[in-house]
Write a protein that holds these residues in place. Structure first.
Motif, PDB file in Angstrom:
ATOM      1  N   ALA A   9       7.535  -0.940  -6.524  1.00  0.00           N
ATOM      2  CA  ALA A   9       7.087  -2.222  -7.053  1.00  0.00           C
ATOM      3  C   ALA A   9       5.644  -2.205  -7.531  1.00  0.00           C
ATOM      4  CB  ALA A   9       7.270  -3.318  -6.008  1.00  0.00           C
ATOM      5  N   SER A  10       4.918  -1.118  -7.298  1.00  0.00           N
ATOM      6  CA  SER A  10       3.565  -0.973  -7.827  1.00  0.00           C
ATOM      7  C   SER A  10       3.271   0.507  -8.018  1.00  0.00           C
ATOM      8  CB  SER A  10       2.527  -1.591  -6.874  1.00  0.00           C
ATOM      9  OG  SER A  10       2.372  -0.791  -5.713  1.00  0.00           O
ATOM     10  N   ASP A  11       2.271   0.802  -8.817  1.00  0.00           N
ATOM     11  CA  ASP A  11       1.882   2.203  -9.012  1.00  0.00           C
ATOM     12  C   ASP A  11       1.399   2.819  -7.708  1.00  0.00           C
ATOM     13  OD1 ASP A  11       2.502   1.970 -11.671  1.00  0.00           O
ATOM     14  OD2 ASP A  11       0.432   1.815 -12.361  1.00  0.00           O
ATOM     15  N   VAL A  12       0.644   2.052  -6.927  1.00  0.00           N
ATOM     16  CA  VAL A  12       0.149   2.573  -5.650  1.00  0.00           C
ATOM     17  C   VAL A  12       1.306   2.956  -4.748  1.00  0.00           C
ATOM     18  CG1 VAL A  12      -1.115   1.969  -3.545  1.00  0.00           C
ATOM     19  CG2 VAL A  12      -2.058   1.348  -5.777  1.00  0.00           C
ATOM     20  N   GLN A  13       2.344   2.139  -4.708  1.00  0.00           N
ATOM     21  CA  GLN A  13       3.515   2.474  -3.901  1.00  0.00           C
ATOM     22  C   GLN A  13       4.273   3.665  -4.492  1.00  0.00           C
ATOM     23  OE1 GLN A  13       4.902  -1.594  -4.073  1.00  0.00           O
ATOM     24  NE2 GLN A  13       4.666  -1.842  -1.859  1.00  0.00           N
ATOM     25  N   GLY A  21       0.793  -1.221   0.000  1.00  0.00           N
ATOM     26  CA  GLY A  21       0.000   0.000   0.000  1.00  0.00           C
ATOM     27  C   GLY A  21       0.822   1.266   0.000  1.00  0.00           C
ATOM     28  N   ALA A  22       0.114   2.390  -0.215  1.00  0.00           N
ATOM     29  CA  ALA A  22       0.776   3.680  -0.362  1.00  0.00           C
ATOM     30  C   ALA A  22       1.303   4.216   0.963  1.00  0.00           C
ATOM     31  CB  ALA A  22      -0.200   4.687  -0.974  1.00  0.00           C
ATOM     32  N   GLU A  23       0.589   3.958   2.062  1.00  0.00           N
ATOM     33  CA  GLU A  23       0.986   4.534   3.348  1.00  0.00           C
ATOM     34  C   GLU A  23       2.365   4.045   3.779  1.00  0.00           C
ATOM     35  OE1 GLU A  23      -0.690   4.916   7.949  1.00  0.00           O
ATOM     36  OE2 GLU A  23      -1.946   4.069   6.368  1.00  0.00           O
ATOM     37  N   SER A  24       2.585   2.741   3.670  1.00  0.00           N
ATOM     38  CA  SER A  24       3.894   2.188   4.022  1.00  0.00           C
ATOM     39  C   SER A  24       4.966   2.728   3.090  1.00  0.00           C
ATOM     40  CB  SER A  24       3.850   0.661   3.955  1.00  0.00           C
ATOM     41  OG  SER A  24       5.133   0.109   4.157  1.00  0.00           O
ATOM     42  N   ALA A  25       4.650   2.807   1.789  1.00  0.00           N
ATOM     43  CA  ALA A  25       5.624   3.315   0.821  1.00  0.00           C
ATOM     44  C   ALA A  25       6.008   4.755   1.126  1.00  0.00           C
ATOM     45  CB  ALA A  25       5.059   3.198  -0.588  1.00  0.00           C
ATOM     46  N   THR A  26       5.048   5.557   1.556  1.00  0.00           N
ATOM     47  CA  THR A  26       5.338   6.949   1.914  1.00  0.00           C
ATOM     48  C   THR A  26       6.317   7.016   3.073  1.00  0.00           C
ATOM     49  OG1 THR A  26       3.150   7.685   1.181  1.00  0.00           O
ATOM     50  CG2 THR A  26       4.325   9.123   2.704  1.00  0.00           C
ATOM     51  N   SER A  27       6.077   6.185   4.083  1.00  0.00           N
ATOM     52  CA  SER A  27       6.962   6.171   5.251  1.00  0.00           C
ATOM     53  C   SER A  27       8.369   5.723   4.880  1.00  0.00           C
ATOM     54  CB  SER A  27       6.376   5.234   6.315  1.00  0.00           C
ATOM     55  OG  SER A  27       7.232   5.142   7.433  1.00  0.00           O
ATOM     56  N   LEU A  28       8.467   4.664   4.072  1.00  0.00           N
ATOM     57  CA  LEU A  28       9.774   4.156   3.663  1.00  0.00           C
ATOM     58  C   LEU A  28      10.525   5.176   2.810  1.00  0.00           C
ATOM     59  CD1 LEU A  28       8.710   0.516   2.702  1.00  0.00           C
ATOM     60  CD2 LEU A  28      10.022   1.188   4.722  1.00  0.00           C
ATOM     61  N   ALA A  29       9.817   5.767   1.851  1.00  0.00           N
ATOM     62  CA  ALA A  29      10.451   6.738   0.951  1.00  0.00           C
ATOM     63  C   ALA A  29      10.857   8.001   1.700  1.00  0.00           C
ATOM     64  CB  ALA A  29       9.500   7.090  -0.188  1.00  0.00           C
ATOM     65  N   ARG A  30      10.084   8.388   2.680  1.00  0.00           N
ATOM     66  CA  ARG A  30      10.425   9.585   3.461  1.00  0.00           C
ATOM     67  C   ARG A  30      11.783   9.412   4.138  1.00  0.00           C
ATOM     68  NH1 ARG A  30       6.501   9.450   6.902  1.00  0.00           N
ATOM     69  NH2 ARG A  30       4.954  10.535   5.610  1.00  0.00           N
ATOM     70  N   GLU A  31      12.037   8.210   4.674  1.00  0.00           N
ATOM     71  CA  GLU A  31      13.314   7.950   5.336  1.00  0.00           C
ATOM     72  C   GLU A  31      14.474   8.010   4.335  1.00  0.00           C
ATOM     73  OE1 GLU A  31      12.933   4.193   7.227  1.00  0.00           O
ATOM     74  OE2 GLU A  31      11.283   4.811   8.535  1.00  0.00           O
ATOM     75  N   VAL A  32      14.251   7.488   3.143  1.00  0.00           N
ATOM     76  CA  VAL A  32      15.311   7.473   2.127  1.00  0.00           C
ATOM     77  C   VAL A  32      15.582   8.884   1.601  1.00  0.00           C
ATOM     78  CG1 VAL A  32      15.915   6.666  -0.190  1.00  0.00           C
ATOM     79  CG2 VAL A  32      14.853   5.092   1.449  1.00  0.00           C
ATOM     80  N   LEU A  33      14.507   9.609   1.313  1.00  0.00           N
ATOM     81  CA  LEU A  33      14.653  10.911   0.659  1.00  0.00           C
ATOM     82  C   LEU A  33      15.037  12.025   1.626  1.00  0.00           C
ATOM     83  CD1 LEU A  33      11.577  10.757  -1.763  1.00  0.00           C
ATOM     84  CD2 LEU A  33      13.998  10.350  -2.308  1.00  0.00           C
ATOM     85  N   ALA A  34      14.863  11.788   2.918  1.00  0.00           N
ATOM     86  CA  ALA A  34      15.214  12.824   3.906  1.00  0.00           C
ATOM     87  C   ALA A  34      16.686  12.776   4.314  1.00  0.00           C
ATOM     88  CB  ALA A  34      14.332  12.680   5.149  1.00  0.00           C
ATOM     89  N   ALA A  35      17.389  11.738   3.909  1.00  0.00           N
ATOM     90  CA  ALA A  35      18.796  11.589   4.295  1.00  0.00           C
ATOM     91  C   ALA A  35      19.670  12.617   3.565  1.00  0.00           C
ATOM     92  CB  ALA A  35      19.265  10.170   3.972  1.00  0.00           C
TER      93      ALA A  35
END
Length: 349
Positions: free
Chosen positions: A260-264, A236-250
């Motif tokens: 791995a999906s459009d929703v993500q 789902g999108a919510e988990s992807a947002t949390s994961l991406a936030r950690e990567v992109l905030a570094a």
């Protein structure tokens, strides 16, 4: 790619199938099924056209199958994981369109957890529950396959494959490779991945396969991402947002992300926006599926034929129901392609 046997344009044993009759007559497989079953909701002109196609293709429906028809339930069961996910909805749309008017009642069995899966499997391996089963994004264990074979039910898998049954799927490893090559061709070498956790209760491998293909191409190009840029979590999108936030905030961040999906991918885009990053100026994003919403938001993605997979599954199942025990399981591999839209851009040289 069709890995079934038989000569081109013929079934596995050289005999025409109901799908080929439908294409020859210019009608849907459901219409051919209605003609075979003497359904009144067919015009004389259509009935004559279908009959001519049967004659020209030397199509001979099994007398045994026709005789057994009256003893059937006239139900097709569809077990689908995460039924509200857009990719599942698109597959179901193709399936229902192809089965429309076939005379079969479609019964949906949503699977949201392992307990629900076991309960539905117990139900469908009982007597006279359904004439056919379609499994969408649900891999079968060997034990489950044996149980289903014992009840002699026609079954087709979509987005998963077991050697005992026909299947419709895509090469997810290749899909990940396509995403990597697209970003590399745009000049990106600092790349991240966001997808599903491997320890899911359903045996899903699509996300991990896409990740494997993605990382293999990056490794061959000499730009393997650091471990902290390869992130997995719940669907789902919510988990992807949390994961991406950690990567992109570094302090050091990737210039591109493959989800791995459009929703993500939508979740990754939301994380970028929350951090004040622009897509694609600051970070390019690629998804997978090409669901309907993707084109509206301009998402670059790896397209798979979602509705087409549902339609083909319906055709294979109707073939099996009309001519049971006449063919070996078939494995159909559908094509993938990159659709470049507004969320990816070439890096300045």
């Amino acid at each position: 790619m069709h890995l079934g046997g038989g000569a081109p344009g013929q079934g596995p044993h050289g005999m025409a199938t109901i799908s080929e009759v439908a294409r020859h007559a210019g009608v849907g497989v459901g219409t051919v099924s209605r003609v075979l079953n003497g359904h009144p909701a067919v015009t004389d002109e259509t009935r004559a056209r279908v009959t001519r196609s049967m004659e020209e293709l030397d199509y001979r429906p099994s007398p045994l199958a026709r005789g057994l028809k009256r003893g059937r339930s006239n139900r097709i069961a569809v077990l689908v994981s995460f039924i509200t996910q857009p990719s599942s909805v698109e597959r179901l749309r193709g399936l229902t369109q192809a089965l429309s008017g076939s005379g079969y009642e479609l019964v949906l069995y949503p699977v949201e957890d392992d307990e629900q899966r076991r309960a539905h499997m117990d139900t469908l391996t009982g007597p006279h529950q359904a004439d056919g089963i379609v499994l969408i994004s649900l891999p079968l264990s060997d034990e489950e396959a044996v149980r289903l074979q014992k009840v002699a039910v026609s079954l087709v898998q979509v987005d998963a494959s077991h050697a005992a049954f026909s299947s419709v799927l895509t090469d997810d490893v290749h899909g990940g490779e396509l995403a990597a090559r697209h970003l590399l061709e745009l000049g990106h070498r600092e790349l991240a991945f966001v997808g599903d956790a491997e320890d899911n209760p359903y045996g899903f491998t699509s996300s991990s396969d896409r990740r494997a293909g993605f990382l293999r191409v990056l490794s061959d190009a000499g730009c393997t991402p650091p471990d902290q840029w390869v992130r997995t979590g719940s669907i789902g999108a919510e988990s992807a947002t949390s994961l991406a936030r950690e990567v992109l905030a570094a302090p050091r961040r990737p210039t591109g992300v493959f989800a791995a999906s459009d929703v993500q991918a939508f979740g990754v885009m939301l994380a970028a926006r929350e951090l004040g990053l622009r897509v694609p100026e600051d970070v390019s994003v690629v998804g997978f599926d090409d669901i309907e919403t993707a084109k509206h938001v301009g998402l670059s993605t790896v397209r798979q034929p979602l509705q087409g997979s549902g339609r083909l599954a319906a055709e294979l199942l109707l073939d099996a129901l009309t001519e049971p025990n006449t063919s070996e399981p078939e494995r159909h591999l559908l094509p993938l392609e990159v659709v470049s839209r507004l969320t990816t851009r070439a890096l300045p040289r």
